[in-house]
Design a protein around this motif. Structure first.
Motif, PDB file in Angstrom:
ATOM      1  N   THR A  97       0.821  -1.205   0.000  1.00  0.00           N
ATOM      2  CA  THR A  97       0.000   0.000   0.000  1.00  0.00           C
ATOM      3  C   THR A  97       0.860   1.262   0.000  1.00  0.00           C
ATOM      4  N   SER A  98       0.579   2.151  -0.941  1.00  0.00           N
ATOM      5  CA  SER A  98       1.243   3.462  -1.058  1.00  0.00           C
ATOM      6  C   SER A  98       2.757   3.342  -1.150  1.00  0.00           C
ATOM      7  N   PRO A  99       3.267   2.711  -2.215  1.00  0.00           N
ATOM      8  CA  PRO A  99       4.727   2.652  -2.371  1.00  0.00           C
ATOM      9  C   PRO A  99       5.293   4.055  -2.645  1.00  0.00           C
ATOM     10  N   PHE A 100       6.340   4.405  -1.930  1.00  0.00           N
ATOM     11  CA  PHE A 100       6.913   5.747  -2.064  1.00  0.00           C
ATOM     12  C   PHE A 100       8.321   5.731  -2.646  1.00  0.00           C
ATOM     13  N   SER A 101       8.937   4.557  -2.736  1.00  0.00           N
ATOM     14  CA  SER A 101      10.312   4.465  -3.231  1.00  0.00           C
ATOM     15  C   SER A 101      10.505   3.111  -3.888  1.00  0.00           C
ATOM     16  N   VAL A 102      11.338   3.067  -4.964  1.00  0.00           N
ATOM     17  CA  VAL A 102      11.641   1.816  -5.637  1.00  0.00           C
ATOM     18  C   VAL A 102      13.143   1.736  -5.879  1.00  0.00           C
ATOM     19  N   ALA A 103      13.697   0.530  -5.715  1.00  0.00           N
ATOM     20  CA  ALA A 103      15.123   0.289  -5.962  1.00  0.00           C
ATOM     21  C   ALA A 103      15.265  -0.992  -6.764  1.00  0.00           C
ATOM     22  N   ILE A 104      16.374  -1.115  -7.512  1.00  0.00           N
ATOM     23  CA  ILE A 104      16.600  -2.253  -8.409  1.00  0.00           C
ATOM     24  C   ILE A 104      17.939  -2.910  -8.082  1.00  0.00           C
TER      25      ILE A 104
ATOM     26  N   ILE B 219      19.473  -0.678  -1.326  1.00  0.00           N
ATOM     27  CA  ILE B 219      19.961  -2.062  -1.402  1.00  0.00           C
ATOM     28  C   ILE B 219      21.487  -2.062  -1.416  1.00  0.00           C
ATOM     29  N   ALA B 220      22.105  -2.921  -0.555  1.00  0.00           N
ATOM     30  CA  ALA B 220      23.560  -3.119  -0.559  1.00  0.00           C
ATOM     31  C   ALA B 220      23.872  -4.335   0.300  1.00  0.00           C
ATOM     32  N   ASP B 221      25.101  -4.853   0.172  1.00  0.00           N
ATOM     33  CA  ASP B 221      25.553  -5.947   1.036  1.00  0.00           C
ATOM     34  C   ASP B 221      26.047  -5.330   2.342  1.00  0.00           C
ATOM     35  N   LEU B 222      25.263  -5.451   3.408  1.00  0.00           N
ATOM     36  CA  LEU B 222      25.558  -4.756   4.662  1.00  0.00           C
ATOM     37  C   LEU B 222      26.345  -5.606   5.652  1.00  0.00           C
ATOM     38  N   ASN B 223      26.442  -6.925   5.409  1.00  0.00           N
ATOM     39  CA  ASN B 223      27.156  -7.792   6.373  1.00  0.00           C
ATOM     40  C   ASN B 223      28.267  -8.598   5.718  1.00  0.00           C
ATOM     41  N   ASN B 224      28.677  -8.175   4.525  1.00  0.00           N
ATOM     42  CA  ASN B 224      29.867  -8.731   3.882  1.00  0.00           C
ATOM     43  C   ASN B 224      29.770 -10.231   3.612  1.00  0.00           C
ATOM     44  N   ASP B 225      28.541 -10.699   3.265  1.00  0.00           N
ATOM     45  CA  ASP B 225      28.391 -12.118   2.931  1.00  0.00           C
ATOM     46  C   ASP B 225      28.135 -12.327   1.438  1.00  0.00           C
ATOM     47  N   GLY B 226      28.229 -11.237   0.641  1.00  0.00           N
ATOM     48  CA  GLY B 226      28.028 -11.347  -0.795  1.00  0.00           C
ATOM     49  C   GLY B 226      26.579 -11.408  -1.216  1.00  0.00           C
ATOM     50  N   LYS B 227      25.658 -11.177  -0.279  1.00  0.00           N
ATOM     51  CA  LYS B 227      24.228 -11.231  -0.577  1.00  0.00           C
ATOM     52  C   LYS B 227      23.616  -9.857  -0.318  1.00  0.00           C
ATOM     53  N   PRO B 228      22.742  -9.391  -1.200  1.00  0.00           N
ATOM     54  CA  PRO B 228      22.168  -8.052  -1.024  1.00  0.00           C
ATOM     55  C   PRO B 228      21.214  -8.005   0.164  1.00  0.00           C
ATOM     56  N   ASP B 229      21.266  -6.879   0.887  1.00  0.00           N
ATOM     57  CA  ASP B 229      20.405  -6.626   2.040  1.00  0.00           C
ATOM     58  C   ASP B 229      19.604  -5.357   1.784  1.00  0.00           C
ATOM     59  N   LEU B 230      18.575  -5.116   2.601  1.00  0.00           N
ATOM     60  CA  LEU B 230      17.702  -3.949   2.446  1.00  0.00           C
ATOM     61  C   LEU B 230      17.820  -3.032   3.656  1.00  0.00           C
ATOM     62  N   ALA B 231      17.614  -1.715   3.409  1.00  0.00           N
ATOM     63  CA  ALA B 231      17.498  -0.733   4.487  1.00  0.00           C
ATOM     64  C   ALA B 231      16.376   0.217   4.120  1.00  0.00           C
TER      65      ALA B 231
ATOM     66  N   SER C 173       8.418   5.932  12.751  1.00  0.00           N
ATOM     67  CA  SER C 173       9.057   5.393  13.957  1.00  0.00           C
ATOM     68  C   SER C 173      10.452   5.961  14.177  1.00  0.00           C
ATOM     69  N   ASP C 174      10.879   6.906  13.358  1.00  0.00           N
ATOM     70  CA  ASP C 174      12.174   7.588  13.525  1.00  0.00           C
ATOM     71  C   ASP C 174      13.331   6.594  13.617  1.00  0.00           C
ATOM     72  N   ASP C 175      13.343   5.657  12.683  1.00  0.00           N
ATOM     73  CA  ASP C 175      14.426   4.680  12.691  1.00  0.00           C
ATOM     74  C   ASP C 175      14.674   4.152  11.283  1.00  0.00           C
ATOM     75  N   VAL C 176      15.722   3.317  11.182  1.00  0.00           N
ATOM     76  CA  VAL C 176      16.050   2.611   9.951  1.00  0.00           C
ATOM     77  C   VAL C 176      15.887   1.122  10.212  1.00  0.00           C
ATOM     78  N   SER C 177      15.203   0.427   9.289  1.00  0.00           N
ATOM     79  CA  SER C 177      15.073  -1.027   9.387  1.00  0.00           C
ATOM     80  C   SER C 177      16.094  -1.676   8.463  1.00  0.00           C
ATOM     81  N   VAL C 178      16.856  -2.660   8.998  1.00  0.00           N
ATOM     82  CA  VAL C 178      17.835  -3.412   8.211  1.00  0.00           C
ATOM     83  C   VAL C 178      17.355  -4.855   8.114  1.00  0.00           C
ATOM     84  N   LEU C 179      17.233  -5.355   6.872  1.00  0.00           N
ATOM     85  CA  LEU C 179      16.789  -6.725   6.623  1.00  0.00           C
ATOM     86  C   LEU C 179      17.902  -7.447   5.867  1.00  0.00           C
ATOM     87  N   LEU C 180      18.491  -8.460   6.489  1.00  0.00           N
ATOM     88  CA  LEU C 180      19.595  -9.193   5.876  1.00  0.00           C
ATOM     89  C   LEU C 180      19.045 -10.233   4.901  1.00  0.00           C
ATOM     90  N   GLY C 181      19.666 -10.269   3.713  1.00  0.00           N
ATOM     91  CA  GLY C 181      19.176 -11.151   2.669  1.00  0.00           C
ATOM     92  C   GLY C 181      19.751 -12.553   2.752  1.00  0.00           C
TER      93      GLY C 181
END
Length: 684
Positions: free
Chosen positions: A189-196, A245-257, A263-271
């Protein structure tokens, strides 16, 4: 639809409600210079960075939602930018991105226009100018646009996040700057940003959207043909406004932020590398983060996060550990209000990433990654407890300069100012090259008092840091000590004895007196010539005795010979300094100049030290004295030369006045010691 629009209005209400200052915290690992602002159109909501005029320097482009145009600012390569040139686009552009859309090697612009439900394409000329916009229809209220080859034909394609139609529009490119009709794919619902990015490691681009209405991100796996599978949603914080999108934990797999405005925060989701992601981990930032960007900001090889905070008017930086976790946020102020967007690139050609920030204050703010110039000690004292004799040079004292910042430190030189600036100078500087992060260099200062008493000055270290550090200089000077008394010279020889005067002649004999009466005894004449013997008187009366002749005068005493010269004392046999030639010294092309001549009156002399300081246009540089031989026989001399630094030589070429000062120490085998300073003007 009514519920979704009500939620967007509620978001803007909370943004205004929480528009309060957030105190910044200190950061030892990252330093940024204060923001420099450059004017653009009205209410810029997005900023993109690329070389738009093919000069090798990064330029800026902003999407200005209230003036319906794009501002282009050409960069100087120093972190500064020229005046904005504006190009018209669709209604209320909220996002801008840059790529070569027609395969001519020149960058082009694309904007997502929130109020006209389209994207504007502006083809570039390669000079920083752009042609008229061509518009292509997409879904309702497009908030974000991004570019990639989505169907593997080597031609760039477009994707937009459409806030009011809950979908993503994909427009396949022809390679000429034109695009086909939009194909829409449903998301949250209501997408505000897209990344590839390729999220499942199959070599095909996939999509991710941040959905402010459903508090999640949608992942759509691509087929490599420009089509995408059904969305899979992953929960994040409240009102996610942006996804990166970037590899945030150096495992060669893309992660999301995601940046979560509610909520005044950043969510990090490891791929997992399959297109799936783990549960979100949240990291606090400032108030109402509107966009998140990813880059290694402190040069440690680990990705960091930056958020543009709408309500607190600042940028939050979270340094990464390389494991997918991040440290506490450090906040950097941005002038104006309603910060929307942050983009990261090297803007001043120092190899370190910088920030460009767009907000509603009608300007773009640039925050350059900065070094520090931390000096130790902060003050130097000379002549304590024993004063430094006037006219001599003290032992050097060392100042250490450390770069604790996050960009290379350049030390341009040293300046000494204050009441007694001429009594202090720097020598043996080791800060001529770049000082990288965590490294140090040293410079030495000396005290050469020209008068007695307390003397003060300030040493300023000229750098590219946000502020130039200073060191307080103070010294106490006293009189020169009295040297030993020289030996007494030999006694002069005795003058010759004067010659004896001539003997006076004998006076005539007195006449003989008559017989009968004895004549009076003649009066004794004065000493000198003996009078003649008086004649014999007549018989009967004794004639008076003739007077004695006067004694002859004594010859004058001979004059005393001149006194012998006083023997020389060693106080007159010190080594002596002088300029090699009068007037200002002309610097030749090889930059080597001869300045000081050292003479040795007696014994043998040794040149112990020769320190050099150049002053040109108020900037001070250190040099090295060159002397050969360093040992001088009695009656001989040696010349001390130096090589003029290239920066001084270039300044002299601009007819900037310059001087060179030599501090020289020499000793003699008779125990004498001389310290002094020789100065000369410089010219090309």
């Amino acid at each position: 639809m009514k519920t979704r629009n009500s939620r967007i209005r509620l978001l803007l209400f909370f943004a205004a409600l929480f528009m309060v200052a957030v105190p910044a915290t200190a950061s030892a690992a990252l330093t940024l210079k204060p923001a420099s602002n450059f004017g653009v159109g009205s209410a810029p909501q997005s900023v993109a960075i690329a070389d738009l005029n093919n000069d090798g320097r990064p330029d800026l482009a902003t999407a200005n939602s209230n003036s319906n145009n794009v501002s282009v600012l050409l960069g100087t390569g120093t972190g500064s930018f020229g005046a904005a040139t504006n190009f018209a686009v669709g209604s209320q552009p909220g996002s801008v991105t840059i790529a070569d859309l027609n395969n001519d090697g020149r960058p082009d612009l694309v904007t997502a226009n929130y109020n006209s439900d389209d994207v504007s394409v502006l083809l570039g000329t390669g000079t920083g100018s752009f042609g008229a916009a061509t518009n292509f229809a997409v879904g309702r209220l497009p908030s974000s646009v991004t570019i990639a080859d989505l169907n593997n034909d080597g031609k760039p394609d477009l994707a937009t996040a459409n806030t009011n139609s809950d979908d993503v529009s994909v427009l396949l490119g022809t390679g000429t700057g034109s695009f086909g009709a939009a194909t829409n794919f449903a998301v949250g619902t209501s997408p505000f940003s897209v990344a590839i990015a390729d999220l499942n490691n199959d070599g095909k681009p996939d999509l991710a959207t941040a959905n402010i209405g459903s508090d999640d991100v949608s992942v759509l796996l691509g087929t490599g043909t420009g089509s995408f599978g059904a969305a899979t949603n992953f929960a994040v914080g409240s009102f996610p406004q942006s996804v990166a999108i970037a590899d945030l934990n150096n495992d060669g797999k893309p992660d999301l932020a995601t940046a979560n405005t509610g909520s005044d925060d950043v969510s990090v989701l490891l791929g997992t590398g399959t297109g799936s992601f783990g549960a979100a981990t949240n990291f606090a930032v400032a108030v109402t983060p509107y966009l998140v960007a990813i880059a290694d900001l402190n040069n440690d090889g680990k990705p960091d996060l930056a958020t543009a905070n709408f309500a607190s008017n600042n940028v939050s930086i979270l340094l990464g550990t390389g494991t997918g976790s991040f440290g506490a946020a450090t906040n950097f102020a941005v002038a104006g209000s309603a910060v929307y967007s942050v983009t990261i690139a090297d803007l001043n050609n120092d190899g370190r990433p910088d920030l460009a920030v767009a907000g509603s204050a009608n300007h773009v703010s640039v925050l350059l990654n900065a070094p520090t110039a931390d000096r130790s000690p902060t003050s130097l004292t000379f002549g304590s407890p024993t004063p430094v004799p006037q006219g001599t040079v003290s032992d050097p004292r060392t100042v250490t300069i450390t770069n604790n910042g996050s960009a290379p430190l350049r030390v341009a030189g040293f300046a000494i100012s204050g009441s007694n600036a001429a009594d202090f100078f720097t020598v043996n500087g080791q800060c001529q090259d770049l000082v990288l992060e965590g490294q140090s260099c040293q410079v030495q200062a000396v005290f050469a008092p020209k008068a007695q008493g307390s003397r003060t000055a300030t040493l300023t270290i000229l750098t590219n840091a946000a502020t130039n550090p200073t060191v307080s200089l103070s010294g106490t000077s006293g009189p020169l000590p009295t040297g030993p008394t020289g030996p007494t010279g030999p006694i002069g020889s005795t003058g010759a004895t004067g010659s004896t005067g001539l003997t006076g002649s004998t006076g005539p004999s007195g006449a003989t007196g008559n017989t009968g009466t004895t004549g009076w005894t003649g009066v004794t004449g004065p000493t000198g010539l003996t009078g003649q013997t008086g004649a014999t008187g007549l018989t009967g009366t004794t004639a008076a005795t003739g007077s004695t002749g006067s004694t002859g005068s004594t010859g004058s005493t001979g004059s005393t010979g001149p006194s012998g010269p006083t023997g020389p004392g060693p106080s007159t046999k010190f080594p002596r300094f002088s300029k090699v030639s009068g007037g200002a010294i002309r610097v030749p092309a090889n930059r080597r100049i001869r300045v000081v001549r050292v003479r040795c009156p007696e014994g043998s002399c040794v040149i112990r030290k020769a320190t050099v300081r150049f002053n040109v246009g108020g900037m001070v540089f250190s040099g090295k004295g060159i002397f050969s031989p360093d040992r001088i026989p009695a009656g001989g001399s040696a010349v001390i030369s130096t090589v003029v630094p290239p920066r001084v030589y270039r300044q002299l070429a601009r007819r900037v006045k310059g001087t060179v000062s030599f501090g020289v120490l020499a000793t003699s085998s008779n125990g004498s010691r001389t310290q002094g300073t020789v100065r000369s003007g410089l010219r090309r």
